[in-house]
Design a protein around this motif. Structure first.
Motif, PDB file in Angstrom:
ATOM      1  N   SER A  71       6.360  -3.535   2.884  1.00 46.55           N
ATOM      2  CA  SER A  71       5.509  -3.256   4.053  1.00 46.55           C
ATOM      3  C   SER A  71       6.322  -2.583   5.139  1.00 46.55           C
ATOM      4  O   SER A  71       7.407  -3.034   5.483  1.00 46.55           O
ATOM      5  CB  SER A  71       4.939  -4.550   4.612  1.00 46.55           C
ATOM      6  OG  SER A  71       4.125  -5.154   3.651  1.00 46.55           O
TER       7      SER A  71
ATOM      8  N   GLU B 298      -3.504 -14.984   2.755  1.00 40.17           N
ATOM      9  CA  GLU B 298      -2.882 -15.239   4.059  1.00 40.17           C
ATOM     10  C   GLU B 298      -3.443 -14.269   5.105  1.00 40.17           C
ATOM     11  O   GLU B 298      -3.782 -14.662   6.220  1.00 40.17           O
ATOM     12  CB  GLU B 298      -1.371 -15.027   3.989  1.00 40.17           C
ATOM     13  CG  GLU B 298      -0.594 -16.060   3.229  1.00 40.17           C
ATOM     14  CD  GLU B 298       0.904 -15.745   3.285  1.00 40.17           C
ATOM     15  OE1 GLU B 298       1.629 -16.415   4.016  1.00 40.17           O
ATOM     16  OE2 GLU B 298       1.345 -14.797   2.603  1.00 40.17           O
TER      17      GLU B 298
ATOM     18  N   ASN C 147       7.029  -9.304   4.123  1.00 38.78           N
ATOM     19  CA  ASN C 147       5.993  -8.265   4.075  1.00 38.78           C
ATOM     20  C   ASN C 147       4.667  -8.662   4.715  1.00 38.78           C
ATOM     21  O   ASN C 147       3.980  -7.827   5.302  1.00 38.78           O
ATOM     22  CB  ASN C 147       5.705  -7.894   2.612  1.00 38.78           C
ATOM     23  CG  ASN C 147       6.874  -7.192   1.961  1.00 38.78           C
ATOM     24  OD1 ASN C 147       7.364  -6.185   2.468  1.00 38.78           O
ATOM     25  ND2 ASN C 147       7.350  -7.727   0.863  1.00 38.78           N
TER      26      ASN C 147
ATOM     27  N   SER D 274       2.249  -6.663   7.504  1.00 41.54           N
ATOM     28  CA  SER D 274       0.937  -6.200   7.020  1.00 41.54           C
ATOM     29  C   SER D 274      -0.208  -6.764   7.858  1.00 41.54           C
ATOM     30  O   SER D 274      -1.229  -6.096   8.051  1.00 41.54           O
ATOM     31  CB  SER D 274       0.723  -6.621   5.560  1.00 41.54           C
ATOM     32  OG  SER D 274       1.605  -5.914   4.749  1.00 41.54           O
TER      33      SER D 274
ATOM     34  N   PRO E 241       0.544  -1.086  -3.423  1.00 41.90           N
ATOM     35  CA  PRO E 241       1.343  -1.842  -2.456  1.00 41.90           C
ATOM     36  C   PRO E 241       2.156  -2.950  -3.103  1.00 41.90           C
ATOM     37  O   PRO E 241       3.155  -3.400  -2.545  1.00 41.90           O
ATOM     38  CB  PRO E 241       0.293  -2.444  -1.517  1.00 41.90           C
ATOM     39  CG  PRO E 241      -0.977  -2.451  -2.297  1.00 41.90           C
ATOM     40  CD  PRO E 241      -0.895  -1.268  -3.213  1.00 41.90           C
ATOM     41  N   TRP E 242       1.735  -3.405  -4.289  1.00 42.93           N
ATOM     42  CA  TRP E 242       2.391  -4.558  -4.931  1.00 42.93           C
ATOM     43  C   TRP E 242       3.322  -4.132  -6.039  1.00 42.93           C
ATOM     44  O   TRP E 242       3.797  -4.976  -6.797  1.00 42.93           O
ATOM     45  CB  TRP E 242       1.330  -5.496  -5.520  1.00 42.93           C
ATOM     46  CG  TRP E 242       0.174  -5.743  -4.643  1.00 42.93           C
ATOM     47  CD1 TRP E 242      -1.080  -5.214  -4.774  1.00 42.93           C
ATOM     48  CD2 TRP E 242       0.135  -6.573  -3.464  1.00 42.93           C
ATOM     49  NE1 TRP E 242      -1.889  -5.671  -3.754  1.00 42.93           N
ATOM     50  CE2 TRP E 242      -1.164  -6.498  -2.939  1.00 42.93           C
ATOM     51  CE3 TRP E 242       1.079  -7.369  -2.818  1.00 42.93           C
ATOM     52  CZ2 TRP E 242      -1.557  -7.178  -1.784  1.00 42.93           C
ATOM     53  CZ3 TRP E 242       0.705  -8.051  -1.672  1.00 42.93           C
ATOM     54  CH2 TRP E 242      -0.585  -7.951  -1.169  1.00 42.93           C
TER      55      TRP E 242
ATOM     56  N   THR F 115       6.990  -6.140 -13.062  1.00 37.05           N
ATOM     57  CA  THR F 115       7.587  -6.663 -11.823  1.00 37.05           C
ATOM     58  C   THR F 115       6.588  -6.700 -10.677  1.00 37.05           C
ATOM     59  O   THR F 115       6.970  -6.842  -9.523  1.00 37.05           O
ATOM     60  CB  THR F 115       8.775  -5.779 -11.382  1.00 37.05           C
ATOM     61  OG1 THR F 115       8.259  -4.460 -11.168  1.00 37.05           O
ATOM     62  CG2 THR F 115       9.848  -5.752 -12.437  1.00 37.05           C
TER      63      THR F 115
ATOM     64  N   ALA G 172      11.477 -12.696   0.052  1.00 37.35           N
ATOM     65  CA  ALA G 172      10.404 -12.088  -0.752  1.00 37.35           C
ATOM     66  C   ALA G 172       9.035 -12.525  -0.243  1.00 37.35           C
ATOM     67  O   ALA G 172       8.092 -11.747  -0.210  1.00 37.35           O
ATOM     68  CB  ALA G 172      10.567 -12.468  -2.219  1.00 37.35           C
ATOM     69  N   SER G 173       8.938 -13.792   0.195  1.00 36.44           N
ATOM     70  CA  SER G 173       7.607 -14.300   0.535  1.00 36.44           C
ATOM     71  C   SER G 173       7.200 -13.999   1.978  1.00 36.44           C
ATOM     72  O   SER G 173       6.011 -13.964   2.281  1.00 36.44           O
ATOM     73  CB  SER G 173       7.535 -15.807   0.273  1.00 36.44           C
ATOM     74  OG  SER G 173       8.461 -16.504   1.070  1.00 36.44           O
TER      75      SER G 173
ATOM     76  N   HIS H  68      14.487 -15.052 -14.076  1.00 40.07           N
ATOM     77  CA  HIS H  68      13.416 -14.139 -13.667  1.00 40.07           C
ATOM     78  C   HIS H  68      12.110 -14.500 -14.371  1.00 40.07           C
ATOM     79  O   HIS H  68      11.044 -14.539 -13.770  1.00 40.07           O
ATOM     80  CB  HIS H  68      13.811 -12.684 -13.967  1.00 40.07           C
ATOM     81  CG  HIS H  68      12.820 -11.698 -13.442  1.00 40.07           C
ATOM     82  ND1 HIS H  68      12.138 -10.836 -14.260  1.00 40.07           N
ATOM     83  CD2 HIS H  68      12.360 -11.482 -12.190  1.00 40.07           C
ATOM     84  CE1 HIS H  68      11.304 -10.116 -13.535  1.00 40.07           C
ATOM     85  NE2 HIS H  68      11.423 -10.493 -12.262  1.00 40.07           N
TER      86      HIS H  68
ATOM     87  N   PHE I 107      -1.840 -14.713  -3.067  1.00 43.49           N
ATOM     88  CA  PHE I 107      -1.541 -15.571  -1.920  1.00 43.49           C
ATOM     89  C   PHE I 107      -1.419 -14.722  -0.650  1.00 43.49           C
ATOM     90  O   PHE I 107      -1.943 -15.074   0.411  1.00 43.49           O
ATOM     91  CB  PHE I 107      -0.250 -16.356  -2.196  1.00 43.49           C
ATOM     92  CG  PHE I 107       0.209 -17.205  -1.046  1.00 43.49           C
ATOM     93  CD1 PHE I 107      -0.630 -18.165  -0.480  1.00 43.49           C
ATOM     94  CD2 PHE I 107       1.493 -17.070  -0.519  1.00 43.49           C
ATOM     95  CE1 PHE I 107      -0.214 -18.951   0.587  1.00 43.49           C
ATOM     96  CE2 PHE I 107       1.928 -17.854   0.548  1.00 43.49           C
ATOM     97  CZ  PHE I 107       1.074 -18.794   1.103  1.00 43.49           C
TER      98      PHE I 107
ATOM     99  N   CYS J  99       4.222  -7.704  -7.778  1.00 51.27           N
ATOM    100  CA  CYS J  99       4.417  -8.828  -6.865  1.00 51.27           C
ATOM    101  C   CYS J  99       3.618 -10.060  -7.330  1.00 51.27           C
ATOM    102  O   CYS J  99       2.396 -10.020  -7.399  1.00 51.27           O
ATOM    103  CB  CYS J  99       3.951  -8.440  -5.463  1.00 51.27           C
ATOM    104  SG  CYS J  99       3.999  -9.843  -4.337  1.00 51.27           S
ATOM    105  N   PRO J 100       4.310 -11.156  -7.623  1.00 53.99           N
ATOM    106  CA  PRO J 100       3.589 -12.335  -8.107  1.00 53.99           C
ATOM    107  C   PRO J 100       2.920 -13.111  -6.966  1.00 53.99           C
ATOM    108  O   PRO J 100       2.183 -14.053  -7.216  1.00 53.99           O
ATOM    109  CB  PRO J 100       4.701 -13.180  -8.738  1.00 53.99           C
ATOM    110  CG  PRO J 100       5.941 -12.797  -8.002  1.00 53.99           C
ATOM    111  CD  PRO J 100       5.769 -11.367  -7.560  1.00 53.99           C
ATOM    112  N   GLY J 101       3.187 -12.687  -5.706  1.00 51.98           N
ATOM    113  CA  GLY J 101       2.597 -13.405  -4.573  1.00 51.98           C
ATOM    114  C   GLY J 101       1.374 -12.694  -4.009  1.00 51.98           C
ATOM    115  O   GLY J 101       0.866 -13.054  -2.951  1.00 51.98           O
TER     116      GLY J 101
ATOM    117  N   PRO K  38       6.534   0.635  -1.281  1.00 53.55           N
ATOM    118  CA  PRO K  38       7.706   0.291  -2.097  1.00 53.55           C
ATOM    119  C   PRO K  38       8.142   1.462  -2.981  1.00 53.55           C
ATOM    120  O   PRO K  38       7.329   2.316  -3.321  1.00 53.55           O
ATOM    121  CB  PRO K  38       7.186  -0.853  -2.982  1.00 53.55           C
ATOM    122  CG  PRO K  38       5.715  -0.609  -3.111  1.00 53.55           C
ATOM    123  CD  PRO K  38       5.284   0.056  -1.829  1.00 53.55           C
TER     124      PRO K  38
END
Ligand code: HEM
Length: 488
Positions: A473, A438, A272, A276, A421-422, A427, A268-269, A97, A434, A429-431, A343
């Motif tokens: 999402s 997107e 969502n 969205s 939202p993240w 914990t 995970a990537s 992790h 990005f 969201c590490p994305g 979430p």
């Protein structure tokens, strides 16, 4: 069964069904259940759900004491590992992790994000500009479900950018490789949607046997398609993916388990951002003023980059720098996430402890229980924090001087966690950078290359599917038809 509320503990509500407690109410509609409980018990209460005692904290001013509490970190990891093992068949190794977090910081943020932005741009253009035939000079209207269209494009482009493209050498040419990317990502999306539909019931372990078998088949399909062996033949695999494989390989994880992890990462990537992107577009399309403001901003950013997008001309080169100059679009993105990202944040309690509320109250929480936040109900829909919370206001997160608005208040006090939202804390969201990129790239391309409109402009925005609360999402209960054609 014999649990009683002790002094200093939050109100306890075990429900009427032994052990299960409120499991069914929570599963059927978590938001409605929590709203009811909040009315009954106030802003903190403990409810029995499927054999566990969950303490829900509904006061956003007190969120910091959960989000920042270091003792919850270990508890979260145990809980997450259990869920990932049940739903994805993946068993973690020690340190993975932490490695995911380090590697996400390196490859999905900062300089890493520059590389990802470029990859995403190329893949979006391959999928969007080819599929409408703009390069072939046709400009007839095409029809699709807006949810299907947005999810499809954003999923496939995101997947290709992270997991890599078909090898041009093996395909024989770049054009052939691009065609293969279009075909196989479409197939992957269709299978993903089947799993996606089963997911909430899979997570709650309530799938009927036939669907269980289907979920098992799908899992194996993805393990195979995303396998380390297949990945080796790809071009442009992102550092995020290759680094995950390298770490697990070097730490002795068997290859079949590495394959399973690839599916966790796909989930995970890609689970969502597609949904969205739909909400963002549909809210804009139903709000002409928002639509105009965003279009004007996009046109200005392209103009000041010195580019002119015209038929037969070079494709738009949308850089990370350009994407940083869009306060209006940023606010619209944040607003659509406030309305549709929901979430549940769950933390396991590793030892008896006290939870301090912002107003000075302190509650005893028992070891072995869980603490949960559901920011959607607790803050994102709170009319005191967000005036008319059900209304999409594209400029809600914008100050009059065009800067980002971060001041929101409850009871006269500033709310730090005004939209989540993240998730938050260790914990988060590490994305997220990005993901926002997107969404913005997708909107830029839609506005630059297409005319698009709802087939029936009077049709209401479809409601949220209430069975998916808590998973990130949200998705609509049904699609809404739109039509589009190339501008150029
Ligand atoms: C709109 C799009 C997205 C939303 C709303 C979203 C939301 C979330 C949320 C709520 C969490 C859990 C946080 C918590 O429990 O505190 C999470 C975790 C995660 N997300 Fe995202 N996410 C999105 C896109 C992405 C993308 C594009 C990527 C990767 C490229 C990504 C990678 C991850 C990973 C790896 C985790 C697990 C983190 C951990 O265990 O520490 N997400 N996301």
């Amino acid at each position: 069964m014999f649990r009683r509320r002790r002094p200093n503990e939050p109100p306890l509500d075990k429900g009427v069904i032994p052990w299960l407690g409120y499991a069914l109410d929570f599963r059927d509609n978590s938001a409605q259940f929590l709203q009811k409980m909040q009315k009954k018990h106030g802003d903190i209460f403990t409810a029995q759900i499927g054999g566990y005692y969950f303490t829900f904290l509904m006061d956003p001013l007190s969120f910091g004491s959960v989000v920042k509490e270091a003792r919850f970190k270990m508890g979260f990891e145990e809980f997450a590992h259990e869920l990932v093992a049940r739903v994805f068949g993946y068993h973690n190794i020690s340190g993975d992790h932490k490695h995911l977090q380090t590697s996400s910081t390196k490859y999905l943020m900062g300089d890493g994000l520059l590389v990802m932005t470029q990859a995403m741009m190329e893949n979006l253009q391959n999928l969007m500009l080819y599929s409408v035939g703009s390069r072939q000079g046709t400009n007839i209207w095409q029809q699709d479900g807006l949810f299907h269209f947005s999810y499809n494009i954003v999923f496939r482009a995101g997947y290709l950018s992270l997991f890599g493209n078909e090898s041009a050498k093996q395909a024989g040419s770049t054009e052939k490789a691009k065609e293969m990317d279009r075909l196989h990502s479409e197939e992957l999306f269709n299978e993903f949607r089947k799993y996606d539909r089963l997911f909430p019931r899979l997570a709650y372990a309530v799938l009927p046997p036939k669907d269980k078998l289907e979920a098992e088949r799908l899992k194996r399909h993805f393990w195979n398609k995303l396998s380390v062996k297949n990945c080796k033949n790809k071009d442009n695999i992102s550092g995020w993916i290759s680094d995950q494989q390298k770490f697990r390989d070097e730490n002795g994880m068997p290859e079949h388990m590495q394959d399973r992890f690839m599916f966790v990462l796909l989930w995970a990537s890609q689970g969502n951002t597609g949904p969205s992107s739909f909400w963002l577009l549909v809210y804009l399309m139903k709000d002409p003023e928002a639509m105009m403001a965003v279009k004007e901003e996009i046109d200005n950013v392209i103009k000041s980059s010195g580019q002119v997008v015209k038929p037969g001309g070079p494709l738009l080169n949308l850089t990370r720098d350009m994407l940083l100059k869009t306060p209006v679009l940023d606010s619209a993105v944040e607003e659509s996430l406030r309305l549709t990202a929901a979430p549940v944040l769950i933390r396991a309690v590793p030892e008896d402890m006290n939870l301090k509320m912002a107003d000075g109250r302190s509650y005893a929480i028992r070891k072995g229980d869980r603490v949960a936040l559901f920011p959607y109900v607790a803050v994102q829909m709170d009319p005191e924090v967000h005036h008319e919370p059900h209304v999409f206001k594209y400029n809600r997160f914008l100050n009059a001087d065009g800067t980002k608005k971060v001041d929101f208040y409850k009871n006269g006090k500033r709310v730090k966690y005004f939209s989540m939202p993240w998730g938050a804390g260790s914990t988060i969201c590490p994305g997220r950078f990005f993901a926002v990129n997107e969404l913005k790239q997708f909107v830029f391309l839609m506005f630059t290359y297409f005319e698009f409109e709802l087939l029936n402009p009077e049709e209401e925005i479809p409601p949220i599917d209430e069975t998916r609360w808590g998973f990130g999402s949200m998705q609509p209960t049904h699609d809404i038809t739109f039509r589009y054609r190339p501008r150029l």
